[in-house]
Design an enzyme around this catalytic site. Structure first.
Site, PDB file in Angstrom:
ATOM      1  N   ASN A  30      -6.602   0.646  -2.305  1.00 25.85           N
ATOM      2  CA  ASN A  30      -7.457   1.528  -1.106  1.00 25.85           C
ATOM      3  C   ASN A  30      -6.822   2.875  -0.892  1.00 25.85           C
ATOM      4  O   ASN A  30      -6.339   3.253   0.374  1.00 25.85           O
ATOM      5  CB  ASN A  30      -7.446   0.763   0.179  1.00 25.85           C
ATOM      6  CG  ASN A  30      -6.088   0.145   0.821  1.00 25.85           C
ATOM      7  OD1 ASN A  30      -5.286   0.111   0.036  1.00 25.85           O
ATOM      8  ND2 ASN A  30      -6.147  -0.076   2.159  1.00 25.85           N
ATOM      9  N   HIS A  76       0.827  -1.044   0.091  1.00 21.69           N
ATOM     10  CA  HIS A  76       0.093  -0.044   0.014  1.00 21.69           C
ATOM     11  C   HIS A  76       0.716   1.276  -0.055  1.00 21.69           C
ATOM     12  O   HIS A  76       1.576   1.499   0.947  1.00 21.69           O
ATOM     13  CB  HIS A  76      -1.015   0.210   1.179  1.00 21.69           C
ATOM     14  CG  HIS A  76      -1.710  -1.161   1.660  1.00 21.69           C
ATOM     15  ND1 HIS A  76      -2.885  -1.142   0.926  1.00 21.69           N
ATOM     16  CD2 HIS A  76      -1.664  -2.526   2.190  1.00 21.69           C
ATOM     17  CE1 HIS A  76      -3.408  -2.553   1.534  1.00 21.69           C
ATOM     18  NE2 HIS A  76      -2.530  -3.290   1.871  1.00 21.69           N
ATOM     19  N   PHE A  77       0.822   1.989  -1.235  1.00 21.64           N
ATOM     20  CA  PHE A  77       1.920   3.166  -1.250  1.00 21.64           C
ATOM     21  C   PHE A  77       1.173   4.390  -1.028  1.00 21.64           C
ATOM     22  O   PHE A  77       1.800   5.382  -1.456  1.00 21.64           O
ATOM     23  CB  PHE A  77       2.651   3.178  -2.446  1.00 21.64           C
ATOM     24  CG  PHE A  77       3.805   2.166  -2.402  1.00 21.64           C
ATOM     25  CD1 PHE A  77       4.164   1.592  -0.882  1.00 21.64           C
ATOM     26  CD2 PHE A  77       4.578   1.644  -3.436  1.00 21.64           C
ATOM     27  CE1 PHE A  77       5.224   0.594  -1.062  1.00 21.64           C
ATOM     28  CE2 PHE A  77       5.699   0.867  -3.652  1.00 21.64           C
ATOM     29  CZ  PHE A  77       6.197   0.145  -2.309  1.00 21.64           C
ATOM     30  N   ARG A  78      -0.123   4.550  -0.943  1.00 23.09           N
ATOM     31  CA  ARG A  78      -1.109   5.737  -0.126  1.00 23.09           C
ATOM     32  C   ARG A  78      -1.158   6.702  -1.381  1.00 23.09           C
ATOM     33  O   ARG A  78      -1.650   7.842  -0.929  1.00 23.09           O
ATOM     34  CB  ARG A  78      -0.271   6.271   0.829  1.00 23.09           C
ATOM     35  CG  ARG A  78       0.324   5.186   1.995  1.00 23.09           C
ATOM     36  CD  ARG A  78      -1.111   4.336   2.520  1.00 23.09           C
ATOM     37  NE  ARG A  78      -0.848   3.780   3.617  1.00 23.09           N
ATOM     38  CZ  ARG A  78      -1.730   2.732   4.135  1.00 23.09           C
ATOM     39  NH1 ARG A  78      -2.699   2.353   3.549  1.00 23.09           N
ATOM     40  NH2 ARG A  78      -1.319   1.765   5.175  1.00 23.09           N
ATOM     41  N   ASP A 124       2.486  -6.877   2.581  1.00 25.87           N
ATOM     42  CA  ASP A 124       1.462  -6.158   3.007  1.00 25.87           C
ATOM     43  C   ASP A 124       1.903  -4.722   3.713  1.00 25.87           C
ATOM     44  O   ASP A 124       1.444  -4.489   4.702  1.00 25.87           O
ATOM     45  CB  ASP A 124       0.421  -6.899   3.978  1.00 25.87           C
ATOM     46  CG  ASP A 124      -0.844  -6.110   4.110  1.00 25.87           C
ATOM     47  OD1 ASP A 124      -1.089  -5.200   3.509  1.00 25.87           O
ATOM     48  OD2 ASP A 124      -1.553  -6.568   5.065  1.00 25.87           O
ATOM     49  N   HIS A 182       1.886   3.963   8.190  1.00 24.86           N
ATOM     50  CA  HIS A 182       1.179   4.899   8.844  1.00 24.86           C
ATOM     51  C   HIS A 182       2.040   5.640   9.844  1.00 24.86           C
ATOM     52  O   HIS A 182       3.029   5.113  10.329  1.00 24.86           O
ATOM     53  CB  HIS A 182       0.004   4.378   9.809  1.00 24.86           C
ATOM     54  CG  HIS A 182      -1.085   3.632   9.339  1.00 24.86           C
ATOM     55  ND1 HIS A 182      -2.011   4.206   8.358  1.00 24.86           N
ATOM     56  CD2 HIS A 182      -1.536   2.223   9.173  1.00 24.86           C
ATOM     57  CE1 HIS A 182      -2.809   3.294   7.944  1.00 24.86           C
ATOM     58  NE2 HIS A 182      -2.436   2.013   8.350  1.00 24.86           N
ATOM     59  N   HIS A 186      -2.431 -12.816   2.790  1.00 22.11           N
ATOM     60  CA  HIS A 186      -2.376 -12.686   4.416  1.00 22.11           C
ATOM     61  C   HIS A 186      -3.107 -13.726   5.183  1.00 22.11           C
ATOM     62  O   HIS A 186      -3.811 -13.346   5.997  1.00 22.11           O
ATOM     63  CB  HIS A 186      -2.213 -11.284   4.925  1.00 22.11           C
ATOM     64  CG  HIS A 186      -3.427 -10.320   4.480  1.00 22.11           C
ATOM     65  ND1 HIS A 186      -4.678 -10.653   4.479  1.00 22.11           N
ATOM     66  CD2 HIS A 186      -3.377  -9.145   4.149  1.00 22.11           C
ATOM     67  CE1 HIS A 186      -5.433  -9.553   3.993  1.00 22.11           C
ATOM     68  NE2 HIS A 186      -4.606  -8.633   4.028  1.00 22.11           N
ATOM     69  N   HIS A 219      -9.223  -9.855   0.517  1.00 30.07           N
ATOM     70  CA  HIS A 219      -8.798  -9.628   2.092  1.00 30.07           C
ATOM     71  C   HIS A 219      -9.962 -10.484   2.776  1.00 30.07           C
ATOM     72  O   HIS A 219     -11.251  -9.918   2.761  1.00 30.07           O
ATOM     73  CB  HIS A 219      -8.720  -8.381   2.383  1.00 30.07           C
ATOM     74  CG  HIS A 219      -8.520  -8.084   3.747  1.00 30.07           C
ATOM     75  ND1 HIS A 219      -7.700  -7.101   4.221  1.00 30.07           N
ATOM     76  CD2 HIS A 219      -9.337  -8.525   4.900  1.00 30.07           C
ATOM     77  CE1 HIS A 219      -7.695  -7.223   5.658  1.00 30.07           C
ATOM     78  NE2 HIS A 219      -8.726  -7.977   5.982  1.00 30.07           N
TER      79      HIS A 219
HETATM   80  O1  DOR Z   1      -3.676  -3.658   8.406  1.00 37.29           O
HETATM   81  C1  DOR Z   1      -3.901  -3.505   7.323  1.00 37.29           C
HETATM   82  N1  DOR Z   1      -3.724  -2.082   6.908  1.00 37.29           N
HETATM   83  N2  DOR Z   1      -4.654  -4.284   6.810  1.00 37.29           N
HETATM   84  C2  DOR Z   1      -5.266  -3.887   5.478  1.00 37.29           C
HETATM   85  O2  DOR Z   1      -6.014  -4.944   4.881  1.00 37.29           O
HETATM   86  C3  DOR Z   1      -4.910  -2.441   5.011  1.00 37.29           C
HETATM   87  C4  DOR Z   1      -3.780  -1.737   5.380  1.00 37.29           C
HETATM   88  C5  DOR Z   1      -3.790  -0.280   5.231  1.00 37.29           C
HETATM   89  O3  DOR Z   1      -3.828  -0.135   4.038  1.00 37.29           O
HETATM   90  O4  DOR Z   1      -3.530   0.106   6.093  1.00 37.29           O
END
Ligand code: DOR
Length: 439
Positions: free
Chosen positions: A94, A62-64, A302, A306, A232, A178
């Site tokens: 996402n 996830h590179f945001r 994964d 944050h 996962h 997921h």
């Molecule tokens: O812990 C998680 N963080 N699980 C996920 O499925 C999404 C991910 C996130 O994008 O922060």
């Protein structure tokens, strides 16, 4: 005349471990021979005492970007990948906006151009509304559809069986899923709210929550005759079920579920919080058994960064997820050195596995005509992993202070040396990954 020769390495080819020299021209492997000593080359890398592995493909990050670039962006995320020995990544949908349209996919592809340090592809987010996923998933640069059956970071959610069925019926490619059961998550949310400590995270999102969703998914996949990839996986119960459904389902585990156990909630608190949760040692033993017996197809990080500030909020306000793209290779090589898996199995899980399940063109093995992607590792090197080494914007790792043996020394992508002796080289030369049958 070669552009690059990698000489004297122990190479992992489809034939097994071999002492070989590798000749590279125009980004492709064009020679594999016991010696290329007589040959001319613009550049040579001496891999004496090193292992030359097919480039590691991390098929879940996830590179945001766009939307949450304060956590990570495509430049920093791919930089972390390259420094950690990863040559290609598949990025999750996402973001904000979520990747659910042609415009959003093209936007990500444009943003990656000239800024990505490794090769990349992007997932489309499945939604309960008809978003023409089946057309989107066949666009160049797309790795397929990702479905969230349980809500996590972001707002992508496909909760109902009918909605999942609608996606699987029309999809042309293996869907990544997921698996956490949303109704059960809702019912049990009070456990997290009353508990007020991340040690309640695996109780809220319990074994049954994961199992119910995986069970529902497999039933639908079978009805639709459509292959799925269960991301996962964290429980013994799911692994036992998945082992009976290998014709329709492939399986991912993460390094963190293979490495951390629930004691991490006492040690690093909310920094150990992720979805699905880090679980007990008993569950972890079952994951290792599934690695050993072949149920598991892929290891993905994964990577879900944050900031420290966000992670420091009181549980359960704290967001779930931890970084991992930069530490995937060191953590797994350390497990190799500890006898948990062989280096051959590591290659299977990080290169041949992703290539096989996602139909990646020209990657995942050291063979003539394939992309010259290599993760060159020193299995002797010992390093203490430190937050200071992490180039992700979040600048922390759950493995801070951990001593590991086995380290990525060079990252080579389509013949370009992107990381040499721990230092980034040249330019962000990343390109979109290509898939068989998609032009
Ligand atoms: O812990 C998680 N963080 N699980 C996920 O499925 C999404 C991910 C996130 O994008 O922060």
């Amino acid at each position: 005349m070669f552009d690059l020769i990698i000489k004297n390495g122990t190479c992992f080819t489809p034939n097994g471990r071999q002492q070989l020299d590798i000749g590279i021209q125009q980004g492709k492997i064009t020679a594999l021979a016991p010696t290329l000593a007589e040959q001319q080359s613009n550049q040579t890398i001496d891999a004496q005492n090193l292992h030359v592995l097919p480039g590691v493909i991390d098929s879940q990050v996830h590179f945001r970007e766009p939307g949450n670039e304060h956590k990570e962006d495509l430049a920093t995320g791919t930089m972390a990948a390259a420094l950690g020995g990863v040559t290609a990544i598949f990025e999750m949908p996402n973001t904000n906006p979520a990747t659910t349209s042609v415009a959003a996919l093209n936007d990500k592809l444009q943003r990656a151009e000239g800024r990505a340090w490794c090769d990349y592809a992007f997932f489309i987010g499945g939604t309960p509304e008809d978003s023409n996923w089946h057309q989107l998933e066949s666009l160049p640069g797309c790795s397929g559809i990702k479905i969230f059956m349980g809500s996590s970071t972001g707002n992508l959610l496909v909760e109902q069986d009918d909605a999942i069925r609608a996606i699987l019926q029309r999809s042309q490619r293996r869907c990544a899923v997921h698996c956490e059961d949303e109704p059960r998550l809702r019912e049990r949310k009070h456990i997290a709210e009353e508990g007020q400590h991340p040690r309640f995270h695996p109780e809220w999102r319990d074994i049954e929550t994961a199992f119910l969703a995986t069970q529902r998914l497999l039933k639908i996949a079978r009805e639709c005759h459509h292959p799925v990839h269960v991301l996962h996986v964290t429980t013994a119960k799911e692994m036992a079920l998945l082992a009976q459904n290998k014709d329709i389902a492939t399986v991912e585990v993460t390094p963190q579920h293979l490495t951390l156990t629930d004691s991490a909630y006492e040690e690093i608190g909310t920094f150990a919080q992720m979805n699905p949760p880090i679980r007990s040692e008993t569950q972890q033993i079952a994951l290792w058994e599934a690695v050993a017996n072949g149920t598991v197809d892929v290891v993905g990080s994964d990577h879900a960064p944050h900031t420290r500030e966000e992670k420091s909020k009181p549980y359960p306000e704290s967001p779930a997820g931890m970084p991992g793209v930069q530490t995937l290779v060191p953590i797994m090589l350390n497990h190799v050195n500890n006898g948990k898996l062989t280096l051959e199995r590591f290659v299977d899980l990080t290169a041949s596995g992703p290539a096989r399940i996602y139909n990646i063109a020209n990657k995942g093995r050291i063979a003539l005509g394939y992309d010259a992607d290599f993760t060159i590792v020193d299995m002797q090197k010992r390093v203490v992993i430190d937050n200071d080494w992490i180039v992700s914007k979040c600048a922390w790792t759950p493995y801070h202070g951990m001593s590991v043996q086995g380290w990525p020394l060079h990252t080579i992508i389509r013949g370009n040396t992107v990381m040499l002796d721990g230092e980034l080289q040249s330019q962000p030369i990343g390109e979109a990954v290509r898939f068989i049958g998609i032009v």
